[in-house]
Design a protein around this motif. Structure first.
Motif, short mmCIF file in Angstrom:
data_model
loop_
_atom_site.label_atom_id
_atom_site.label_comp_id
_atom_site.label_asym_id
_atom_site.label_seq_id
_atom_site.Cartn_x
_atom_site.Cartn_y
_atom_site.Cartn_z
N GLN A 80 -101.61 50.24 -26.69
CA GLN A 80 -100.97 49.36 -25.72
C GLN A 80 -99.54 49.04 -26.14
OE1 GLN A 80 -103.86 46.16 -25.67
NE2 GLN A 80 -104.65 46.81 -23.68
N SER A 92 -98.54 47.65 -19.03
CA SER A 92 -99.14 48.25 -20.22
C SER A 92 -100.41 47.53 -20.68
CB SER A 92 -98.14 48.31 -21.36
OG SER A 92 -97.68 47.04 -21.71
N LEU A 117 -92.53 52.05 -21.86
CA LEU A 117 -92.17 51.52 -20.54
C LEU A 117 -90.93 50.65 -20.61
CD1 LEU A 117 -95.65 50.53 -19.11
CD2 LEU A 117 -94.01 52.04 -18.01
N LYS A 174 -97.39 52.05 -25.43
CA LYS A 174 -97.16 52.16 -23.98
C LYS A 174 -96.13 51.11 -23.54
CE LYS A 174 -99.65 52.20 -19.59
NZ LYS A 174 -100.94 52.02 -18.93
N TYR A 175 -96.26 49.90 -24.05
CA TYR A 175 -95.32 48.83 -23.72
C TYR A 175 -93.90 49.22 -24.12
CZ TYR A 175 -92.73 44.46 -24.13
OH TYR A 175 -91.76 43.49 -24.02
#
Length: 81
Positions: free
Chosen positions: A13, A51, A20, A16-17
């Motif tokens: 996560q 995310s 992004l 992904k954060y």
């Protein structure tokens, strides 16, 4: 779920954060508004929403001005992935 799996998911996560956030900051730096489901948030919050909502997918909807320049990218939640 084991502790190892939870740690892996948290790390995933976070990756992904961060990914992004880099994309959204790029938009913001070019003067492009970024919204999630039509709501204008700071890009950090947009990245967080997209995310950390496990199982949700977001699809970008790109809006252009009359000269064909991108002015807004709105991310809409779509059916669970």
């Amino acid at each position: 779920m084991s502790i190892g799996n939870k740690k892996y998911l948290k790390e995933e996560q976070k990756r992904k954060y961060e990914s992004l956030l880099n994309i959204l900051k790029g938009y913001e730096g070019r003067g492009i508004r970024v919204t999630v489901e039509g709501i204008l948030y700071p890009v950090q919050k947009c990245a967080e929403i997209m995310s950390y909502n496990e199982g949700d997918c977001f699809m970008p909807d790109i809006n252009f001005d009359n000269l064909g320049r991108i002015v807004e990218v709105n991310y809409d939640r779509i059916l669970r992935c």
